[in-house]
Scaffold this motif. Structure first.
Motif, PDB file in Angstrom:
ATOM      1  N   LYS A   1       0.850  -1.194   0.000  1.00  0.00           N
ATOM      2  CA  LYS A   1       0.000   0.000   0.000  1.00  0.00           C
ATOM      3  C   LYS A   1       0.883   1.241   0.000  1.00  0.00           C
ATOM      4  O   LYS A   1       1.666   1.476   0.918  1.00  0.00           O
ATOM      5  N   ALA A   2       0.752   2.061  -1.043  1.00  0.00           N
ATOM      6  CA  ALA A   2       1.529   3.295  -1.147  1.00  0.00           C
ATOM      7  C   ALA A   2       0.954   4.362  -0.227  1.00  0.00           C
ATOM      8  O   ALA A   2      -0.166   4.240   0.292  1.00  0.00           O
ATOM      9  N   SER A   3       1.735   5.425  -0.025  1.00  0.00           N
ATOM     10  CA  SER A   3       1.296   6.553   0.801  1.00  0.00           C
ATOM     11  C   SER A   3       1.175   7.793  -0.073  1.00  0.00           C
ATOM     12  O   SER A   3       2.114   8.158  -0.781  1.00  0.00           O
ATOM     13  N   LEU A   4       0.013   8.425  -0.027  1.00  0.00           N
ATOM     14  CA  LEU A   4      -0.203   9.662  -0.783  1.00  0.00           C
ATOM     15  C   LEU A   4       0.165  10.825   0.136  1.00  0.00           C
ATOM     16  O   LEU A   4      -0.607  11.216   1.010  1.00  0.00           O
ATOM     17  N   LEU A   5       1.360  11.365  -0.050  1.00  0.00           N
ATOM     18  CA  LEU A   5       1.890  12.377   0.854  1.00  0.00           C
ATOM     19  C   LEU A   5       1.310  13.760   0.588  1.00  0.00           C
ATOM     20  O   LEU A   5       1.126  14.543   1.519  1.00  0.00           O
ATOM     21  N   LYS A   6       1.060  14.083  -0.658  1.00  0.00           N
ATOM     22  CA  LYS A   6       0.475  15.367  -1.036  1.00  0.00           C
ATOM     23  C   LYS A   6      -0.549  15.137  -2.136  1.00  0.00           C
ATOM     24  O   LYS A   6      -0.421  14.184  -2.909  1.00  0.00           O
ATOM     25  N   GLU A   7      -1.530  15.998  -2.178  1.00  0.00           N
ATOM     26  CA  GLU A   7      -2.563  15.881  -3.204  1.00  0.00           C
ATOM     27  C   GLU A   7      -2.611  17.147  -4.043  1.00  0.00           C
ATOM     28  O   GLU A   7      -2.518  18.269  -3.518  1.00  0.00           O
ATOM     29  N   GLY A   8      -2.755  16.963  -5.346  1.00  0.00           N
ATOM     30  CA  GLY A   8      -2.841  18.080  -6.267  1.00  0.00           C
ATOM     31  C   GLY A   8      -3.539  17.649  -7.539  1.00  0.00           C
ATOM     32  O   GLY A   8      -3.988  16.507  -7.668  1.00  0.00           O
ATOM     33  N   LYS A   9      -3.570  18.544  -8.522  1.00  0.00           N
ATOM     34  CA  LYS A   9      -4.364  18.265  -9.717  1.00  0.00           C
ATOM     35  C   LYS A   9      -3.571  18.259 -11.020  1.00  0.00           C
ATOM     36  O   LYS A   9      -4.064  17.811 -12.046  1.00  0.00           O
ATOM     37  N   ASP A  10      -2.313  18.748 -10.973  1.00  0.00           N
ATOM     38  CA  ASP A  10      -1.603  18.970 -12.229  1.00  0.00           C
ATOM     39  C   ASP A  10      -0.646  17.847 -12.627  1.00  0.00           C
ATOM     40  O   ASP A  10      -0.379  17.662 -13.822  1.00  0.00           O
TER      41      ASP A  10
END
Length: 666
Positions: free
Chosen positions: A538-547
């Motif tokens: 299971k990976a970790s999503l450290l930051k979220e964005g759109k680009d």
């Protein structure tokens, strides 16, 4: 002494009862008659290959007969008598050789390349030498359990030229392991005579260099083999130590039947033909009134009928079939992740502390865990991960090893076979190359081949950026993500490192646990003080964005974080993979479908690396969502240089920002 002028051998029955003498004869006769039948079937094209042990039956039968049935024995491909003396049903043996479902490997491996816990037999792989190290691990587990068990492992004279032979004997001697190293000196390694294999008079002489007791035994004399091995097996049960046994014998057939024996001088074949272990022993029994021709004929008819009946059943058995799903599901042993939630109390610690505490707490929970590695005991390892462990767990469970990675990986596998758990520290990930064979050919294939878990964790201190040069700086995860059957974990933060290490130790499959040296003492994080687990895969999503989607692992995660901190206008998903095999493709694909642009940042050099696989997976599964080609940023395709300015140029950190900007502008 009982002698017989009709034979070329002297037999000493000692206190053996006639029933035992007859049983030994029948147990030699069975594999001989099976082999004779197999050679006929080979000529008829009904089997594909055969490695003959004709003329060597006394060794296989005598050694196996000397051990208790709950003691492990590790044979080679000329040791049919081991399998028959352990009373494995003939229909199962024949099915194994035919690749049928009733065999032991589901058609996935052939001949004697299998093991069975039911009969305490651990089969070989074609690389031969690692088998000796596996025996070390089994014997170590016996010693730690204090169960007074012996263990025997076979090797041919050719195999003694391999480094694994020397490593395994050295480890066994240093650790006083109760194992019998049974060397069948049959004159040739395929076509290479012993004179071109070693330059001492006897293989047994090599025991001197390891401080090891050794003996030479007439391998064609069943009574010499049985009585001597019985005596020595009983001795090492009570006084654990390794013993090197050289059995003098000869290979009367080719390496395998297609090889023939044209390279063997005729006079040598003739000289050994008169020493046939079965014919001579039969004459001895008949001359001394222990066996009659009539009874012998009855034995042969009984065995012949038994062979034919079981062959008939095997040939009638359906050709094996499977499905893609079944084949894929058998690569790893199924394991249900058991989540242990973290406690609320935390401490701000470094990545190195998190690994040490996770390992310590795992060892506190599981008494079967043995830690092995160079300098891991009193010294605490070169990075001090196991500092203080000796005081907590003792030298039996925290073991310094000689510098012999191959034998220790094999021994770790042997521990797993014998019901224990090994955590091996590879002093530097670079050094794994000298233990590569048992990792990719024993650990990785074990469950798929014969349903045996390889319950081993190998810790891998890795990575550049610390001025350590070409031999102490590699990020070599791609060597192993390619190999089915291995799990590969690569945390970038203390919290992940502790939780993933405890899970890796709980996992019954082999796990390579990469630890970046450059992060050991530079990254701090609040980490729960108690034992907890995190899921592998299971990976970790450290930051979220759109680009854009940024995919990284290890030190590269921190490079990406630095870049995003420097330019906060970049709206990016940052994925820390954490687990490289299995790979969390769901998290990757979900992000890519959202952002439409992907950049993969890694420390490893570019060509043939994991980033290529990830890029291909994205292209195959998310192509219609992409707004730009997948970009990869990696180190140069050179070895890792030592000098600071050269190492900086080698690593991709300073190139990442420009590459990311170009992708965003595409």
């Amino acid at each position: 002494m009982n002698t017989n002028t009709k034979t070329t051998m002297l037999y000493n029955k000692g206190a053996l009862q006639n029933e035992t003498l007859i049983d030994l004869y029948k147990r030699m006769l069975l594999p001989r008659m099976i082999e004779e039948k197999m050679l006929i079937l080979l000529r008829q094209g009904k089997i594909s290959k055969w490695f003959s042990g004709i003329g060597q039956e006394a060794i296989s039968v005598g050694v196996t007969y000397s051990l208790n049935k709950d003691e492990y024995i590790l044979p080679m491909h000329r040791n049919l008598g081991v399998f028959t003396t352990r009373d494995i049903p003939l229909n199962r043996l024949f099915s194994q050789w035919q690749g049928k479902a009733n065999g032991f490997t589901k058609g996935r491996d052939r001949s004697f390349h299998f093991g069975t816990q039911e009969y305490n037999i651990i089969g070989m792989i074609s690389h031969l030498g690692p088998q000796l190290g596996v025996a070390d691990g089994i014997a170590l587990a016996n010693k730690l359990k204090n169960n007074n068990h012996a263990c025997a492992v076979f090797c041919g004279d050719g195999g003694t030229s391999e480094g694994d032979f020397h490593e395994a004997l050295n480890v066994a001697s240093v650790w006083s392991l109760p194992v019998l190293f049974c060397i069948e000196n049959n004159g040739y390694g395929l076509s290479t005579p012993t004179s071109e294999q070693y330059n001492c008079e006897h293989i047994a002489d090599k025991g001197i260099g390891y401080g090891m007791e050794s003996h030479i035994i007439d391998g064609n004399n069943i009574l010499d083999v049985y009585t001597k091995v019985s005596e020595l097996a009983e001795s090492i049960r009570n006084n654990p130590r390794p013993i090197l046994l050289e059995f003098k014998t000869f290979r009367m057939r080719g390496h395998e039947e297609a090889s023939g024996t044209k390279y063997v001088p005729t006079e040598l074949m003739d000289a050994w033909a008169v020493k046939d272990p079965l014919d001579n022993y039969r004459e001895y029994l008949i001359t001394n009134g222990i066996l009659t021709n009539t009874i012998d004929e009855e034995f042969r008819n009984e065995i012949k009928n038994n062979i034919n009946e079981n062959l008939k059943a095997t040939f009638e058995e359906d050709v094996i079939s499977s499905t893609i799903e079944k084949e894929l599901n058998d690569v790893y042993q199924k394991t249900e992740y058991k989540h242990v939630s973290e406690n609320s109390e935390t401490e701000n610690i470094r990545l190195i502390d998190a690994i040490s505490k996770g390992l310590k707490q795992a060892m506190e929970q599981n008494d079967s865990i043995v830690v092995m590695g160079q300098d891991v005991a009193e010294y605490g390892g070169v990075f001090k991960i196991t500092e203080g462990f000796i005081e907590l767990f003792g030298k039996e469970r925290v073991r310094n090893t000689p510098i012999c990675e191959s034998a220790i990986v094999s021994a770790a596998y042997g521990l797993a076979i014998n019901g224990m758990k090994a955590v091996m520290e590879m002093q530097f990930a670079d050094f794994v190359s000298t233990g590569f064979n048992p990792i990719v050919n024993l650990l990785a294939k074990s469950h798929y081949r014969w349903n045996q878990k390889a319950d081993v964790v190998i810790r891998m201190p890795c990575g550049a950026g610390v001025g350590a040069g070409p031999f102490h700086s590699q990020s070599n995860e791609a060597w192993f993500t390619k190999t089915p059957g291995l799990k590969v974990v690569y945390p970038a933060f203390p919290y992940d490192a502790k939780g993933l290490l405890t899970t890796a130790i709980n996992d019954p499959n082999p796990v390579l646990f990469f630890e970046h040296k450059g992060l050991y003492r530079t990254i701090y994080q609040d980490v729960p003080t108690d034992y907890y687990t995190l899921p592998i895969g299971k990976a970790s999503l450290l930051k979220e964005g759109k680009d854009v989607t940024i995919i990284a692992f290890g030190l590269a995660v921190h490079w990406a974080l630095e870049t995003l901190k420097k330019d906060q206008n970049i709206s990016a998903d940052l994925i820390d993979l954490r687990s490289l095999q299995p790979l969390d493709t769901d998290t990757i694909f979900t992000s890519v479908k959202k952002t439409g642009k992907v950049i993969i940042l890694q420390e490893d050099s570019l060509f043939g690396s994991l980033s290529g696989e990830i890029s291909s997976l994205i292209t195959e599964n998310c192509f219609k969502y992409l707004d730009a080609p997948v970009k990869r940023v990696a180190s140069l395709d050179t070895p890792i240089p030592f000098a600071g300015n050269l190492e900086k140029e080698y690593l991709p950190k300073h190139r990442f920002e420009n590459e990311l900007s170009e992708l965003l502008a595409y």
